[in-house]
Every structure is written in C-alpha cells, then in structure tokens.
Design an enzyme around this catalytic site. Structure first.
Site, short mmCIF file in Angstrom:
data_model
loop_
_atom_site.label_atom_id
_atom_site.label_comp_id
_atom_site.label_asym_id
_atom_site.label_seq_id
_atom_site.Cartn_x
_atom_site.Cartn_y
_atom_site.Cartn_z
N ILE A 12 0.84 -1.21 0.00
CA ILE A 12 0.00 0.00 0.00
C ILE A 12 0.87 1.25 0.00
O ILE A 12 0.62 2.20 -0.75
CB ILE A 12 -0.95 0.00 1.22
CG1 ILE A 12 -1.86 -1.25 1.20
CG2 ILE A 12 -1.78 1.27 1.27
CD1 ILE A 12 -2.79 -1.37 0.01
N CYS A 140 -9.79 -2.64 2.08
CA CYS A 140 -10.12 -2.73 0.66
C CYS A 140 -11.55 -3.24 0.46
O CYS A 140 -12.32 -2.70 -0.36
CB CYS A 140 -9.12 -3.65 -0.04
SG CYS A 140 -8.74 -5.16 0.88
N HIS A 220 -10.32 -9.58 -4.82
CA HIS A 220 -11.45 -10.13 -4.07
C HIS A 220 -12.68 -10.13 -4.98
O HIS A 220 -12.81 -9.26 -5.85
CB HIS A 220 -11.82 -9.23 -2.88
CG HIS A 220 -10.74 -9.01 -1.87
ND1 HIS A 220 -10.14 -10.02 -1.17
CD2 HIS A 220 -10.18 -7.86 -1.40
CE1 HIS A 220 -9.26 -9.52 -0.31
NE2 HIS A 220 -9.26 -8.21 -0.45
N GLN A 301 -7.46 -5.43 -4.22
CA GLN A 301 -7.14 -5.13 -2.82
C GLN A 301 -5.92 -4.23 -2.67
O GLN A 301 -5.81 -3.49 -1.71
CB GLN A 301 -6.91 -6.45 -2.05
CG GLN A 301 -5.61 -7.18 -2.33
CD GLN A 301 -5.62 -8.00 -3.62
OE1 GLN A 301 -6.64 -8.08 -4.27
NE2 GLN A 301 -4.49 -8.61 -3.97
#
Ligand code: NAD
Length: 337
Positions: A12, A140, A220, A301
């Site tokens: 991130i 996320c 996801h 994500q």
C-alpha cells in the site's frame, strides 16, 4: 502545498507514495522503511527521499548502499500529514511518535477503528476527517462495499444487504499466505466483521457479510444481494452505478470474465502495476427480482484504497470539498474506466 510523508513502504505504501507525488497540491517529502530491501532500492530509484523507520537500523541501509536521508523523526519534522502504511497493528504502536511530532496521520484498514478519530472513505465519510488528528481509511473490502452501497441506498433505499466475500488468499508477493488448495470460511463464525466495518463509514445501512479465503492473489470477489426499499429496473441500477467515478461497470461483450482478464486489461491500458482503483462490476450480473438486487463485483485489494488515502490527506489538511478533492485525485491518477 501539503507536505506528506509515508511510513511503511510496502504494497500500500509504495502506491500511496506514487499517488501523493502525482497530486498538484501535495509534495511527497519522503518515505520511511524499516528494512533496506528491494522496495527501499526502488524508492531511491524513483528519487524519493528514503528514511530509516527504526533509528537503530540506519547502518543496515548504509551497508547495502542506500544511506538514509534521516530517521522517521526527521521525516515527521517536515510534514503536515503522515500516511502510516505499516503492517496491521504496527500503526497503533506508531501513534505516540506521530502525536509527539504533532502531525496528522492517515492509518490503514488493518488497524482497529479505535486507532483514529474517524474512519474514512471519500464517497461516504469525507467530512468526518475535517479537523481530525487521525483518520483510518477502511479496508479494501469495506471501501469497495461502501462505494457500492452508498449510491444504492441514496437512490433506492436499502432494507438489508447480504454480501459473500471471496477473499484473495494473499497478495501476489505474499508467498507465506494461503490456502493453496482449498476455499475456507474466514471466519467460520457468522457474520464476518466486514459488515460492522462498512458501518463505520456508512452508518444506518444494514449489511450482513460472510467471508471465505480462496487460493488466488489478484482480487477479491463479492457476491451481492440487496433487498431494496423500492423496485427499480436493472437498467436503472446500471445507470446509477455507471455514473459513479470509482465504479467501473464492465461492459457486456468486453470478454472480461474474471480477475485475470481485469488485470490484463489494466496492464494493457498502461496502468501502473496493473492497478484497478475502481470497483469492477459486471453489468450483466445486475439483476433485479422484486425488491432484490443481485450483482458480482471485484475489488483490487492493492489499489482501491489508494485514491481514498489521497482524499483523506486533503480532507484533513484543507477545506476542499469532497467532490472537488475526488475529481482532483481521479484526474491526477487517471481513475475512471
Ligand atoms: P506490507 O507488508 O506489504 O507493507 C508494510 C511495509 O511496512 C513493509 O515494507 C514493512 O517492511 C514496513 N514496516 C514494517 N514494520 C514497520 C515499522 N515499524 N515502521 C515502518 N515500516 C515498517 O503491508 P500492506 O499490505 O501494504 O499493508 C499495510 C496496511 O494496509 C495494513 O494495515 C493492511 O491491513 C492495509 N491494507 C492492505 C491491503 C492489501 O491488500 N495489501 C489492502 C488494504 C489495506
């Protein structure tokens, strides 16, 4: 110009650093890292000032030819806002050092909600960050659900949303994660924590969630069923969702049948790291039966929280309105498919 530092330069953190550096009203003053690994080297190659997060480990950076510009304290002395992108739980341990330097902080979704004054997504909770010393950008999955459910609730009313989350087992570089040959409920006890987390940024919308982990790394997948308060047509729902800048309605006939094709599409478009900052919803999956809405969406994500971090910085440090901040962020990054 808002002076920004990033502490924790992993999955991130490196994306947030690039996104901050791309903004017209922000300066990336540097990134802090604990260990001088390949990501530290790439930060230096991107000409970001590299700081040692742990003052006792500066010699390790020097030993591999990456002499740090200073320690985390030096970076914090120069910034208005720090974005903490350390592993889940480490952010809370860092709170004291941020408070000691009197800098505002943006935490990530791996932290408990209590780490910050408010939880944040730009679409639903921009104003909560005003005057806050610390905000937490939700995870996320929660980001993806809030972005979807907010416009649906505003236009059609939500009686109850029921979402099954098929979560990626780990990020592509996380060789220690799993499962590798199973699909496991995680947690087995129902409902999962995701619904309450969505409510930290979208209060008053009833959301029940169940989650499983699958042996995939790219994205996801959410299987969504919402009992509405009204009876729109599927086309009305599609039109509503297509109008949202951070929702991508995958067109029928695009030949995109899953996360693999979505990532390929992003890479073909020249997206950095193949990032998909938008929720990706299959237009064909949008189905309405009476008051029940059904659809599938995918969430990248590693990427969807990145524009949210940028907006959180702007919400805390300026009086820019939500829509203007989101438009600035989106234009600088190229969000919107
Ligand atoms: P990561 O492990 O990829 O990166 C974390 C970085 O922080 C690493 O470079 C690590 O070396 C560094 N670090 C460790 N301890 C540190 C310390 N004390 N000081 C400074 N740096 C330190 O983790 P990530 O996936 O980027 O996750 C960061 C946060 O973002 C977590 O809260 C996570 O829950 C959240 N998040 C992750 C994802 C995802 O899919 N990866 C998605 C949304 C939110």
């Amino acid at each position: 110009m808002i002076q920004v530092g990033v502490n924790g330069y992993g999955t991130i953190g490196k994306r947030v650093a690039d996104a901050v550096a791309a903004q017209p009203d922000m300066v990336l003053r540097g990134v802090a890292k604990r260990s001088p690994n390949h990501e530290a080297e790439s930060a230096v190659k991107r000409e970001y000032d590299l700081y040692a997060a742990d003052p006792d480990r500066t010699d390790e950076f020097e030993a591999v030819g990456l002499p740090p510009a200073g320690t985390l304290s030096d970076l914090l002395a120069d910034v208005d806002v720090v974005v903490d992108c350390c592993p889940a739980g480490v952010g809370a341990q860092n709170r004291d050092i941020y408070d000691a330097h009197d800098v505002r902080v943006v935490f990530q979704g791996g932290e408990d909600a209590t780490v910050a004054d408010a939880s944040f997504t730009a679409r639903t909770a921009f104003e909560t960050a005003r005057d806050a010393d610390a905000v937490r950008v939700v995870s996320c999955n929660s980001t993806g659900l809030a972005r979807l459910l907010a416009p649906v609730a505003e236009s059609f009313g939500v009686e109850t949303a029921r979402v099954t989350l098929i979560r990626r087992g780990g990020d592509p570089a996380q060789t220690d994660r799993g499962p590798i040959n199973d699909i496991v409920p995680d947690p087995v006890g129902l409902p999962s924590h995701h619904g309450p987390d969505v409510n930290t940024v979208l209060p008053g919308v009833d959301v029940d969630t169940a989650a499983l982990k699958a042996p995939v790394t790219a994205m996801h997948t959410h299987s969504v069923n919402v009992t509405l308060e009204t009876t729109p047509t599927a086309d009305e729902v599609r039109r509503l969702l297509a109008d949202e800048s951070r929702l991508f309605l995958i067109p029928e006939g695009a030949g995109i049948d899953g996360a693999g094709a979505l990532k390929e599409y992003a890479m073909d478009l020249g997206r950095p790291r193949g990032d998909l900052w938008e929720n990706c919803l299959w237009g064909e999956s949008v189905h309405v039966s009476g008051r029940d809405l059904y659809l599938f969406q995918n969430v990248h994500q590693e990427a969807d929280v990145v524009p949210e971090n940028v907006d959180a910085i702007r919400a805390m440090a300026t009086d820019t309105a939500a829509a203007e901040s989101m438009a600035t962020t989106d234009q600088a990054l190229g969000v919107g498919l």
